[in-house]
Write an enzyme that holds these catalytic residues in place. Structure first.
Site, PDB file in Angstrom:
ATOM      1  N   HIS A  95       0.833  -1.206   0.000  1.00 35.87           N
ATOM      2  CA  HIS A  95       0.000   0.000   0.000  1.00 35.87           C
ATOM      3  C   HIS A  95       0.865   1.254   0.000  1.00 35.87           C
ATOM      4  O   HIS A  95       1.920   1.290   0.621  1.00 35.87           O
ATOM      5  CB  HIS A  95      -0.925   0.008   1.225  1.00 35.87           C
ATOM      6  CG  HIS A  95      -2.109  -0.863   1.028  1.00 35.87           C
ATOM      7  ND1 HIS A  95      -3.337  -0.376   0.665  1.00 35.87           N
ATOM      8  CD2 HIS A  95      -2.249  -2.198   1.103  1.00 35.87           C
ATOM      9  CE1 HIS A  95      -4.175  -1.373   0.527  1.00 35.87           C
ATOM     10  NE2 HIS A  95      -3.541  -2.497   0.783  1.00 35.87           N
ATOM     11  N   PRO A  96       0.395   2.292  -0.685  1.00 36.83           N
ATOM     12  CA  PRO A  96       1.148   3.546  -0.718  1.00 36.83           C
ATOM     13  C   PRO A  96       0.924   4.364   0.553  1.00 36.83           C
ATOM     14  O   PRO A  96      -0.063   4.164   1.261  1.00 36.83           O
ATOM     15  CB  PRO A  96       0.537   4.277  -1.918  1.00 36.83           C
ATOM     16  CG  PRO A  96      -0.888   3.819  -1.914  1.00 36.83           C
ATOM     17  CD  PRO A  96      -0.834   2.358  -1.489  1.00 36.83           C
TER      18      PRO A  96
ATOM     19  N   GLN B 174      -7.774   8.465  -2.496  1.00 33.98           N
ATOM     20  CA  GLN B 174      -7.114   9.576  -1.808  1.00 33.98           C
ATOM     21  C   GLN B 174      -7.712  10.914  -2.230  1.00 33.98           C
ATOM     22  O   GLN B 174      -7.911  11.804  -1.401  1.00 33.98           O
ATOM     23  CB  GLN B 174      -5.595   9.535  -2.045  1.00 33.98           C
ATOM     24  CG  GLN B 174      -4.934   8.369  -1.308  1.00 33.98           C
ATOM     25  CD  GLN B 174      -3.440   8.521  -1.151  1.00 33.98           C
ATOM     26  OE1 GLN B 174      -2.902   9.628  -1.095  1.00 33.98           O
ATOM     27  NE2 GLN B 174      -2.747   7.387  -1.032  1.00 33.98           N
TER      28      GLN B 174
ATOM     29  N   VAL C  25     -10.229   5.298   3.506  1.00 35.40           N
ATOM     30  CA  VAL C  25     -10.481   6.740   3.529  1.00 35.40           C
ATOM     31  C   VAL C  25     -11.879   7.141   3.074  1.00 35.40           C
ATOM     32  O   VAL C  25     -12.271   8.289   3.266  1.00 35.40           O
ATOM     33  CB  VAL C  25      -9.434   7.525   2.704  1.00 35.40           C
ATOM     34  CG1 VAL C  25      -8.044   7.340   3.280  1.00 35.40           C
ATOM     35  CG2 VAL C  25      -9.475   7.139   1.238  1.00 35.40           C
TER      36      VAL C  25
END
Length: 173
Positions: free
Chosen positions: A72-73, A93, A128
């Site tokens: 994952h970033p 994001q 998110v």
């Protein structure tokens, strides 16, 4: 209940992996293992397929789970700033407003990303959807105080939430 079309149990392995390989970030092995474990008509339901995928991850063992987390970033990290995220991560994001961070917020994300990675050995992961950058920063700071085992389990739980969200998005296409 969200339904997938075409039904996953009617797909070849290659079709299934193309369709669902990105549900777990850079971890096509999850989709491959689900297909190999067998699919049936009830797997047309996103929640059911998400459960099967989560079961594969839970049974994968610690090192494979850690690799999944590390795939994952970082949130608002270098890859995001450079525009090198997967389409799914970019959309998620941006949906949380991370592409509109002030310079101070970006700096705080960079400091938190570094501290978190140093402490836990993987990036901070949070589903998110429904959050904004302010809520994410609050949660980021709070979770940085967790113990490593608790945070490992929390990060895995968040990955499963992200996977379900991605499956639900696929069912709406």
């Amino acid at each position: 209940m969200h339904k997938l079309d075409p039904p996953p149990n009617q797909m070849t392995k290659a079709e299934f992996v193309v369709a669902y390989g990105s549900v777990y970030e850079h971890s096509h092995w999850v989709a491959e293992a689900v297909w190999e474990s067998g699919l049936d008509p009830t797997d047309v339901c996103t929640e059911r397929l998400a459960g099967k995928m989560a079961d594969i991850v839970e049974a994968a063992g610690r090192s494979r789970q850690m690799a999944l987390l590390c795939a994952h970033p970082e949130l608002a990290g270098k890859l995001a700033v450079a525009g090198h995220l997967t389409n799914e991560s970019t959309s998620e994001q941006a949906g949380a407003g991370l592409n509109h961070c002030s310079q101070d917020e970006l700096s705080e994300f960079q400091v938190l990303n570094h501290s978190y990675s140093e402490k836990f050995g993987h990036p901070f992961i949070i589903a998110v959807r429904g959050l904004n950058r302010h809520k994410i920063l609050v949660e980021f700071r709070r979770r940085l105080t967790a113990n490593p085992e608790e945070e490992f389990l929390t990060a895995l739980s968040e990955v499963h939430k992200i996977a379900l969200s991605r499956l639900q998005a696929l069912s709406q296409k």
